[in-house]
Design an enzyme around this catalytic site. Structure first.
Site, PDB file in Angstrom:
ATOM      1  N   HIS A 131       0.021   2.209  -0.172  1.00  0.00           N
ATOM      2  CA  HIS A 131       0.241   2.380  -1.451  1.00  0.00           C
ATOM      3  C   HIS A 131      -0.735   3.183  -2.210  1.00  0.00           C
ATOM      4  O   HIS A 131      -2.193   3.053  -1.662  1.00  0.00           O
ATOM      5  CB  HIS A 131       0.197   0.812  -2.294  1.00  0.00           C
ATOM      6  CG  HIS A 131       0.730   0.903  -3.785  1.00  0.00           C
ATOM      7  ND1 HIS A 131      -0.303   1.339  -4.711  1.00  0.00           N
ATOM      8  CD2 HIS A 131       1.878   0.614  -4.341  1.00  0.00           C
ATOM      9  CE1 HIS A 131       0.399   1.025  -5.701  1.00  0.00           C
ATOM     10  NE2 HIS A 131       1.417   0.601  -5.545  1.00  0.00           N
ATOM     11  N   ASP A 208      -4.920  -4.772   2.201  1.00  0.00           N
ATOM     12  CA  ASP A 208      -4.203  -4.897   0.972  1.00  0.00           C
ATOM     13  C   ASP A 208      -2.908  -5.880   1.058  1.00  0.00           C
ATOM     14  O   ASP A 208      -1.730  -5.426   1.685  1.00  0.00           O
ATOM     15  CB  ASP A 208      -3.627  -3.534   0.819  1.00  0.00           C
ATOM     16  CG  ASP A 208      -2.723  -3.479  -0.741  1.00  0.00           C
ATOM     17  OD1 ASP A 208      -2.235  -4.724  -1.216  1.00  0.00           O
ATOM     18  OD2 ASP A 208      -2.224  -2.439  -0.964  1.00  0.00           O
ATOM     19  N   GLN A 211       1.941  -7.319  -1.053  1.00  0.00           N
ATOM     20  CA  GLN A 211       3.208  -7.295  -0.582  1.00  0.00           C
ATOM     21  C   GLN A 211       3.379  -8.654   0.372  1.00  0.00           C
ATOM     22  O   GLN A 211       4.494  -8.994   0.894  1.00  0.00           O
ATOM     23  CB  GLN A 211       3.971  -6.203  -0.103  1.00  0.00           C
ATOM     24  CG  GLN A 211       3.892  -5.195  -0.876  1.00  0.00           C
ATOM     25  CD  GLN A 211       5.039  -5.486  -2.123  1.00  0.00           C
ATOM     26  OE1 GLN A 211       5.752  -6.429  -2.044  1.00  0.00           O
ATOM     27  NE2 GLN A 211       4.944  -4.507  -3.331  1.00  0.00           N
ATOM     28  N   LYS A 234       3.143 -10.166  -8.571  1.00  0.00           N
ATOM     29  CA  LYS A 234       4.032  -9.875  -7.597  1.00  0.00           C
ATOM     30  C   LYS A 234       4.231 -11.405  -6.840  1.00  0.00           C
ATOM     31  O   LYS A 234       4.966 -11.719  -6.140  1.00  0.00           O
ATOM     32  CB  LYS A 234       3.740  -9.054  -6.502  1.00  0.00           C
ATOM     33  CG  LYS A 234       3.785  -7.586  -7.133  1.00  0.00           C
ATOM     34  CD  LYS A 234       3.484  -6.839  -5.829  1.00  0.00           C
ATOM     35  CE  LYS A 234       2.841  -5.352  -6.508  1.00  0.00           C
ATOM     36  NZ  LYS A 234       3.765  -4.379  -6.877  1.00  0.00           N
ATOM     37  N   CYS A 374       5.031   4.749  -5.282  1.00  0.00           N
ATOM     38  CA  CYS A 374       3.500   4.823  -5.168  1.00  0.00           C
ATOM     39  C   CYS A 374       3.132   5.050  -3.720  1.00  0.00           C
ATOM     40  O   CYS A 374       1.863   4.595  -3.412  1.00  0.00           O
ATOM     41  CB  CYS A 374       2.887   3.681  -6.058  1.00  0.00           C
ATOM     42  SG  CYS A 374       3.034   3.414  -7.564  1.00  0.00           S
TER      43      CYS A 374
END
Ligand code: PLP
Lengths: 416, 161
Positions: A131, A208, A211, A234, A374
């Site tokens: 991302h 990261d 998600q 999220k 993104c």
């Protein structure tokens, strides 16, 4: 027992209608909906406890501080952090990742921070599926410091090219930053493989987890990285709050990112000394209500059990892949197998632009995302302008996946 | 939702499937290339002017149906009309697109917009307005360029006389 129909009742927005039909919300990878418990917590905080934290000695100030710090405890437990002080509240994932990048940048001029310096001859490695939030901060750090910016490429199926890992990550690598689960492809990366390689060459590792945190149990000790970032909105929590987890020993030695109130030990006109982590990295009045709201989201998820969440979504992913792949002229962008893959499915349809697909699906009440998500280099890699992306969460049902497939077929008929 | 409320009016789908004036002109006064980063839409458009009219317009492009259909509709409306009428129509279409679903147009203006009125629904979606405007903006700048180059040509021929 995991009962999706019971869960759906906790999310008031799911009973909304759009364009006169019931909403089918398949954009949870973009942002998730919020359960009533989170909304109630936000409201209760402002109605009963609102005050600034860490500054006021009055009753409300103490209550607010206690609630805020309890939220930190909840996050720490949720990710199995060894110490609560390793949990830094940020405004989102992007800020968490920038925090690390700018702290390393500031190390260039901070005496005693030599071990964090990055410069000419060093390299910083990301992956082709990042991302922009985990790509641009590192590209900028490389530009500021003269380090080389590299990436690990992806293959046709949206997996990292394994042979490139050992080649791109070498003895000059200072940072390896990678996404746990790709928001554009759904791919779940092999953390042990990547962290193992970085450790072997002495590089810092940044994951990261934006998600992955909402979809599977997250154990920072098992991941083995140095830093892990994720974002509250999220994770069924409010916008405006994110988390950076970092090893205490590193956070305690790193220079600050932002200066201001709350992050100091003592301030003198001739210089300032800094508070210990996490406060060193939390300049100014934090997102008090949002952090407390995130704590409520974590309570909600913990009660359901992240193992159950993962199992539910694995079922949805398997079903959705199977059903979508039956649609003629539909191509999955990303892994076609449900193995090591999350509940986020990107696809293209021959002859129909993704923006037309998503706009028409919206007219049928189905919310999906279209664009480059993104992660523009992913689209460039596959030679496409954009994809349509459906993403699922704890409240998604197989009936909604059926609605998606029927919607896609209807779109094809209109354009046929 | 009912078909009549859809942003995708039949006219739009028809023009997308069977676009008009698609192709490259071999003789032209100006060529422009416009892109819309939102959808990655692209249009390359050429015009030939004669006696203050848009004698010919040809375009090629790719992208979402809204951008491609809108360019096709626009081309039908402006070919054969005077430059000033075409620019006036472009202004009206711009107004329609900026109306956020509440256009304030007279019967006469609606008549003039003809098939382009089918894009009214797009005006409720700010992210898509640029798609509908792409071809119209390209036409406007192509006509401006062609007019400017015609003026400088006539200025130089006059100077040569
Ligand atoms: C993989 C990934 N990383 C980072 C982000 C950035 O999150 P935020 O916008 O909350 O900072 C997102 C979501 O947009 C994401 O999907």
């Amino acid at each position: 027992m995991f009962d999706v129909e019971v869960i759906r009742k906790d999310f008031p927005i799911l009973s909304r209608h759009v364009h006169g039909v019931p909403l089918v919300y398949l954009d949870s990878a973009n942002t998730s909906q919020k359960p009533q418990a989170v909304l109630d917590t936000l409201n209760d905080y402002y109605v009963n406890h609102n005050a600034n934290v860490a500054r006021a000695v009055h009753t409300l100030g103490s209550e607010a501080t206690l609630l805020f710090e309890q939220a930190r405890d909840k996050v720490a437990a949720f990710i199995n952090a060894p110490r609560r002080e390793e949990v830094v509240f940020t405004k989102n994932s992007s800020e968490a990742l920038n925090l690390v990048a700018y702290s390393l940048s500031n190390a260039s001029t901070t005496p005693g921070a030599e071990r964090f310096r990055v410069g000419p001859g060093d390299n910083i490695v990301v992956t082709e599926m990042e991302h922009h939030s985990n790509l641009v901060p590192w590209q900028l750090l490389a530009q500021r410091t003269g380090a080389e910016f590299r990436y690990i490429p992806i293959d046709e199926q949206g997996r990292l090219v394994d042979s490139a890992i050992d080649e791109r990550v070498d003895e000059h690598t200072k940072v390896l930053a990678f996404v746990h689960q790709s928001n554009a492809l759904g791919t779940v990366n092999d953390v042990a493989r990547l962290v193992g390689r970085a450790k072997a060459v002495g590089a810092l590792t940044v994951i990261d987890a934006s998600q992955s945190a909402p979809h599977r149990p997250l154990d920072v000790q098992a991941l083995g990285a140095d830093f892990v970032a994720f974002t509250g909105h999220k994770l069924y929590g409010p916008t405006g709050v994110g988390v950076l987890w970092g090893r205490y020993e590193l956070l305690a030695a790193m220079p600050p990112f932002l200066g201001g109130g709350e992050m100091i030990e003592t301030v003198d006109m001739s210089g300032t000394t800094f508070a210990a982590p996490p406060h060193r990295f939390e300049a100014g009045t934090p997102m008090i209500a949002e952090a407390i709201g995130l704590g409520a989201a974590i309570d909600y998820l913990t009660a359901i059990g992240m193992d159950n969440v993962q199992a539910h979504e694995a079922e949805l992913t398997t079903y959705a892949l199977q059903e979508l792949m039956k649609v003629p002229d539909l191509k999955i962008i990303g892994p076609e197998s449900p193995l090591d893959r999350g509940a986020t499915i990107s696809f293209t349809i021959k002859g129909i632009h993704p923006h037309d697909v998503s706009q028409l699906l919206d007219e049928f009440g189905i919310a999906v995302r279209a664009g480059h998500h993104c992660a523009r280099p992913v689209c460039v890699r596959y030679g496409i302008a954009a994809t349509t992306r459906a993403s699922f969460g704890i409240y998604t049902t197989t009936a909604e996946i059926d609605a998606l497939v029927a919607g896609v077929i209807k779109v094809q008929e209109m354009f046929g | 939702m009912s078909v009549t409320d859809s942003m995708y009016q039949q006219i739009i789908l028809d023009h997308y499937k069977h676009p008009n004036n698609r192709g490259e002109l071999s003789q032209f006064d100006a060529e422009v290339h416009h892109v819309n980063p939102t959808c990655g839409d692209e249009v390359t458009l050429r015009v030939r002017l004669a006696d203050g009219e848009i004698a010919e317009l040809g375009w090629v492009g790719e992208g979402c149906s809204i951008s491609q259909a809108s360019t096709s509709v626009m081309s039908d409306l402006v070919v054969g009309s005077s430059v000033s009428d075409a620019l006036e129509l472009q202004e009206k279409f711009l107004q329609l697109m900026q109306s956020q679903g509440h256009p304030d147009l007279s019967e006469e203006e609606i008549d003039a917009l003809d098939d382009a009125i089918a894009f009214e629904g797009v005006s409720q979606y700010p992210a898509r307005v640029k798609c509908a405007l792409l071809g119209w903006m390209a036409m406007k700048s192509a006509v401006a360029e062609a007019t400017a180059s015609a003026e400088s040509r006539s200025a130089s021929t006059q100077a040569g006389e």
